[in-house]
Write a protein that holds these residues in place. Structure first.
Motif: not given
Length: 107
Positions: A20-21, A23-25, A27-28, A75
């Motif tokens: 999750v980290l 994937y979030t990174a 996206r950012i 994802r």
């Protein structure tokens, strides 16, 4: 809960957090890259006072659909990790309920 017959159980939560980290990174990073591209493209075509916030807002709007396609493998990996942790929790809950009823688990 002290039964560790499943070798995947201890690291499942850590794997989930990492996936999750990442994937979030990603996206950012996509939003940051698009913001820079839009901002400097505006400067390149001659817009001298191009607000950074406008570039950021456009980047967010563009990153939403782009992220669906560009970040699909990340994802899917994060979703699989969530499903694995959810399955483990469901199995543990069923075993606990069976023990509370006085029945032995079939696993």
């Amino acid at each position: 809960m002290s039964d560790n017959s499943d070798n995947k159980t201890p690291g499942a939560g850590g794997r989930l957090a990492l996936d999750v980290l990442v994937y979030t990174a990603a996206r950012i990073a996509l939003v940051v890259a698009l913001t820079a591209a839009i901002y400097y493209l505006g400067k390149l075509i001659g817009i001298t006072e191009f607000p950074l916030i406008v570039a950021l807002l456009f980047a967010i709007v563009l990153a939403l659909p782009l992220g669906i396609w560009l970040l699909a493998p990340l994802r899917k990996r994060a979703t699989a990790s969530i499903a694995a942790v959810d399955e483990r929790r469901r199995r543990d809950r069923e075993q606990l309920q069976a023990r509370l009823r006085g029945k032995e688990s079939t696993d």
